[in-house]
Each structure stands twice: as C-alpha cells, then as structure tokens.
Write an enzyme that holds these catalytic residues in place. Structure first.
Site, PDB file in Angstrom:
ATOM      1  N   GLY A  54       0.762  -1.095   0.279  1.00  0.00           N
ATOM      2  CA  GLY A  54       0.060  -0.214  -0.126  1.00  0.00           C
ATOM      3  C   GLY A  54       1.276   0.822  -0.120  1.00  0.00           C
ATOM      4  O   GLY A  54       2.006   0.997   0.742  1.00  0.00           O
ATOM      5  N   ALA A  55       0.367   2.309  -0.410  1.00  0.00           N
ATOM      6  CA  ALA A  55       1.632   3.084  -1.509  1.00  0.00           C
ATOM      7  C   ALA A  55       2.059   3.593   0.260  1.00  0.00           C
ATOM      8  O   ALA A  55       2.881   3.900   0.196  1.00  0.00           O
ATOM      9  CB  ALA A  55       0.610   4.530  -2.000  1.00  0.00           C
ATOM     10  N   GLN A 206      -5.458  -8.961  -3.345  1.00  0.00           N
ATOM     11  CA  GLN A 206      -5.733  -8.169  -1.964  1.00  0.00           C
ATOM     12  C   GLN A 206      -6.820  -8.208  -1.658  1.00  0.00           C
ATOM     13  O   GLN A 206      -6.748  -7.442   0.026  1.00  0.00           O
ATOM     14  CB  GLN A 206      -4.785  -6.889  -2.611  1.00  0.00           C
ATOM     15  CG  GLN A 206      -2.796  -6.678  -2.235  1.00  0.00           C
ATOM     16  CD  GLN A 206      -2.492  -7.089  -3.940  1.00  0.00           C
ATOM     17  OE1 GLN A 206      -3.156  -7.703  -4.522  1.00  0.00           O
ATOM     18  NE2 GLN A 206      -1.740  -6.640  -4.249  1.00  0.00           N
ATOM     19  N   ASP A 247      -1.102   5.444  -6.138  1.00  0.00           N
ATOM     20  CA  ASP A 247       0.258   4.787  -5.934  1.00  0.00           C
ATOM     21  C   ASP A 247       0.605   6.062  -6.796  1.00  0.00           C
ATOM     22  O   ASP A 247       1.818   6.379  -6.028  1.00  0.00           O
ATOM     23  CB  ASP A 247       0.226   3.702  -7.238  1.00  0.00           C
ATOM     24  CG  ASP A 247      -0.157   2.586  -5.494  1.00  0.00           C
ATOM     25  OD1 ASP A 247      -1.286   1.534  -5.520  1.00  0.00           O
ATOM     26  OD2 ASP A 247       1.131   1.891  -4.793  1.00  0.00           O
ATOM     27  N   ASN A 257      -2.564   2.972 -10.481  1.00  0.00           N
ATOM     28  CA  ASN A 257      -3.352   2.096  -9.456  1.00  0.00           C
ATOM     29  C   ASN A 257      -3.638   0.791  -9.567  1.00  0.00           C
ATOM     30  O   ASN A 257      -2.713   0.300 -10.291  1.00  0.00           O
ATOM     31  CB  ASN A 257      -4.710   2.571  -8.845  1.00  0.00           C
ATOM     32  CG  ASN A 257      -5.168   1.956  -7.010  1.00  0.00           C
ATOM     33  OD1 ASN A 257      -4.248   2.130  -6.204  1.00  0.00           O
ATOM     34  ND2 ASN A 257      -6.623   1.368  -7.308  1.00  0.00           N
ATOM     35  N   LYS A 258      -3.938   0.040  -8.671  1.00  0.00           N
ATOM     36  CA  LYS A 258      -3.684  -1.449  -8.752  1.00  0.00           C
ATOM     37  C   LYS A 258      -3.971  -1.860 -10.345  1.00  0.00           C
ATOM     38  O   LYS A 258      -4.976  -1.141 -10.718  1.00  0.00           O
ATOM     39  CB  LYS A 258      -4.699  -2.329  -7.743  1.00  0.00           C
ATOM     40  CG  LYS A 258      -4.049  -3.380  -7.788  1.00  0.00           C
ATOM     41  CD  LYS A 258      -3.052  -4.149  -7.820  1.00  0.00           C
ATOM     42  CE  LYS A 258      -2.116  -3.417  -6.721  1.00  0.00           C
ATOM     43  NZ  LYS A 258      -0.140  -4.104  -7.424  1.00  0.00           N
TER      44      LYS A 258
HETATM   45  O1  MRU Z   1       0.673  -3.548  -4.366  1.00  0.00           O
HETATM   46  P1  MRU Z   1       0.249  -3.257  -3.467  1.00  0.00           P
HETATM   47  O2  MRU Z   1      -0.496  -3.944  -3.126  1.00  0.00           O
HETATM   48  O3  MRU Z   1       1.130  -2.298  -2.964  1.00  0.00           O
HETATM   49  O4  MRU Z   1      -0.927  -2.042  -4.541  1.00  0.00           O
HETATM   50  C1  MRU Z   1      -2.118  -1.297  -3.376  1.00  0.00           C
HETATM   51  C2  MRU Z   1      -2.583  -0.226  -4.318  1.00  0.00           C
HETATM   52  O5  MRU Z   1      -2.941  -0.338  -5.532  1.00  0.00           O
HETATM   53  C3  MRU Z   1      -3.859   0.194  -3.143  1.00  0.00           C
HETATM   54  O6  MRU Z   1      -4.660   0.984  -3.741  1.00  0.00           O
HETATM   55  C4  MRU Z   1      -2.632   1.596  -3.649  1.00  0.00           C
HETATM   56  O7  MRU Z   1      -1.162   1.960  -2.860  1.00  0.00           O
HETATM   57  C5  MRU Z   1      -3.284   2.735  -1.956  1.00  0.00           C
HETATM   58  S1  MRU Z   1      -3.297   2.201  -0.836  1.00  0.00           S
HETATM   59  C6  MRU Z   1      -4.109   3.368   0.366  1.00  0.00           C
END
Ligand code: MRU
Length: 352
Positions: A54-55, A206, A247, A257-258
């Site tokens: 998570g960012a 996730q 992100d 984002n993801k």
């Molecule tokens: O690869 P990850 O699990 O770190 O990806 C996370 C995401 O894409 C979240 O949507 C993003 O980091 C926001 S977390 C508040």
C-alpha cells in the site's frame, strides 16, 4: 486473533527505536502474524515481497527504515553515516518504483537529515533520534490525512450505498484507517448501513485476502467478486459508487493504481457509476504533468502461473504479462478525494 482491527497498525516502531514491527500481510487472512525489521535486507525483503504494502504504508516503512538500519549498523563516524545514508536511501527507493509516496517519504527524511547535520555538535545517536522523529511525524500526518479523507469522502456517499473497491486501500495499506475505505469506516461509525463489493484483485489477491479480511473484522457487510464480474454487477444496477486508492497521481489527474483499476473506471463510465480515487496529497507526483511516463512495476511470472495454486495452472515456459499497476486516465475519474478537499475534472492540484 486480535478482536479489533484498529488495535494495531500495519507499521509500528518498536520501543527503543531498534526495529519496526509490521503485520506480515502475506500471511493474511489465515494468520495475524507480526515480524520485526532491523536490517537493510529485512526492509527490502518486506517491501518487495509485499509483507508491507500500500503506497502510504511503504513510504512510512521506508522512512522508519533508514533510521533503524543506520542505528543497527553501529557506525563510528558522521562521514560514514552520511555515506551509508545515501546508499540505503538509494536501495530502499528502488524496491517498488510506482508508489510515489515511497520517494516522497525518503526525500523528506533526507531533507531532515541534511538539516540535522547542521546542528552544532550533533551526536550520531542524536541524528538517528531526529530521523525516527521525522518518520513518526510522517506517520502521524498520514493518520490525520486519512481522517480528513474519510470526512471529505463521506460527502459523496449516502446511507444504503453499495460501494465497489479494488485491491486494498484500507487500514492495512496506510498508517491507520485507510484511504478508499476511510469513508466506509466513518459511515459505519455513524450507523449508516453501507455495503462494500471487493474485487479479488488478481494476481496477488489483495481484495480477497486483505480488504475482505479487514471489512469482515470490522463487521462491515462485504461481498467478494472476481475481477471479471464487475460489468455483470454494474449492469445489474448494484453499485452506487466506486472508490479505489492510488499509487501516483499526475498533475492532470491521470492516476496509477493496482492493475485492473482502469478497466473498472471504463466500465463505471459506461454504466454511469461515479468513479472516485482517494489518496493523500503525498501521492501527487509534482514532477509528472500526465501519467504517460509513470514507471510501472513489472512482477514475477510465477505470481500468475503458480502462486495460489496447489499445482501450476499454465504451461511451463508460457510468456506472462504481469504489470502491478495501470493508469486510469483523468477524464474517467469523477473526483479525487484528498485530505485537502475533493477535486473534480479538469484537475488542478497547483499549490496542493
Ligand atoms: O501492490 P500493492 O498491494 O502495494 O498495491 C496497492 C494499491 O494499489 C493501493 O490501491 C494503493 O497503494 C493505495 S493504498 C492506500
């Protein structure tokens, strides 16, 4: 099993400042297991393998990481501390290239480091103390920011809403409470009936493992669906709004984002469902006018072919496409919710 989700944070500084305690997110949902990070390799392994993810959470983790790693190296001179600082900052910043919060947090720690070096007669221990205090400040500001995102996001929702989310942008992904899920937690605390639909989020799941876990634990009604079921759900009129995290946000609003987020935004436009991004202003990349040059993290093929299966599910040697993020074009985003307010297309973050 810890009863209440908010009894722990996913990233916590240990007493004495020699280690960082994190919830190992690769073990969820079956096990709430905490591990401690002390050395450079501990931190790199945790971030690369998504034990912490998570960012905002990886930014906070790396911010604490520099101070803790340096402290445990037992260095004997300030020139050596300066040399090691630069090396460690560089290696941590390369662990995950897309989330700008990581670079932003490390740059902020570096600015503080340079200020601290100017303090007359500062000791090596004093430098480490100041670095950890700055990391504490980053975490505290993130908590406050999430509370503001919750309040701002709530103005876009109504009791009874059914919200679709993707990946995990909740308590586990940040300092506390979440970004996309923060308005949901606030709504619940106000007694609203609110329902969440969580996309499972292939390939690392996730949504299934983390979002479904934290919402269930918080007694929020959640329904899990495979990523390819979104159109079916939206066409049935079952979704009032989409909220996801982010992100990296470009100055024009293009948002990384993801992987899978942009497909949901395209479907939301088609079905006329509002599509919201929620994130702290530390996710805005002031050096990128658009998302065209965002670096997208590519991950290992085995996450697609093997990871969650008892036997391999694709022919050996097959070429695999596995980007961790995609970019949602600004014009597909109805609003971006930050701690500073709600921004609508065409986005103008200047001075924010
Ligand atoms: O690869 P990850 O699990 O770190 O990806 C996370 C995401 O894409 C979240 O949507 C993003 O980091 C926001 S977390 C508040």
């Amino acid at each position: 099993m810890i009863e209440n989700l908010f009894e722990y944070d996913s990233v916590m500084l240990e007493e004495g400042g020699n280690a960082l305690k994190i919830l190992d997110q690769t073990r969820l949902p079956s096990l709430e297991s905490f591990i401690t990070l002390k050395s450079e390799s501990d931190f790199i392994d945790a971030v690369v393998k998504l034990k912490v993810r998570g960012a905002p959470a990886i930014g906070i983790c790396a911010a604490y990481g520099i101070g803790i790693i340096l402290k445990n190296l037992n260095l004997k001179s300030i020139p050596l501390v300066i040399e090691e600082f630069k090396r460690i900052k560089n290696s941590l910043s390369q662990t995950r290239p897309t989330a700008v919060n990581l670079t932003n947090a490390l740059d902020r720690i570096e600015r503080r480091f340079n200020e601290v070096l100017e303090i007359p007669d500062i000791s090596i221990e004093g430098i480490y103390r100041e670095l950890l205090t700055e990391a504490d400040a980053i975490k505290k500001e993130d908590i406050l920011s999430n509370l503001s995102i919750a309040k701002n996001g709530l103005t876009l929702l109504k009791p009874g809403y059914k919200i679709l989310t993707h990946c995990n942008a909740g308590h586990l992904a940040v300092s506390r409470y979440g970004t996309a899920l923060a308005p949901v937690y606030l709504a619940k605390s106000l007694g609203w009936d609110i329902e969440v639909f969580a996309c499972e989020t292939r390939p690392l799941l996730q949504g299934a493992r983390l979002t479904a876990f934290e919402l269930t634990k918080s007694k929020i009604y959640v329904t899990l669906l495979c990523d390819n079921m979104v159109s079916s759900l939206m066409s049935a009129g079952e979704i009032n709004a989409v909220i996801t995290g982010c992100d990296r946000i470009a100055l024009n609003g293009d948002t990384a984002n993801k992987i899978g987020t942009s497909a949901i935004a395209i479907m939301a436009k088609y079905y006329k469902v509002p599509f919201y991004i929620a994130g702290p202003s530390t996710t805005i990349d002031k050096n990128s006018v658009t998302g065209d040059n965002f670096v997208i993290e590519q991950r290992s093929p085995d996450e697609v072919t093997d990871l969650w299966y008892s036997e391999r599910m694709a022919p050996v040697g097959v070429k695999v496409y596995n980007p961790a993020f995609d970019i949602t074009k600004a014009e597909l985003i109805s609003a971006i919710i930050t701690e500073k307010g709600i921004f609508k297309f065409p986005f103008d973050f200047q001075g924010k």
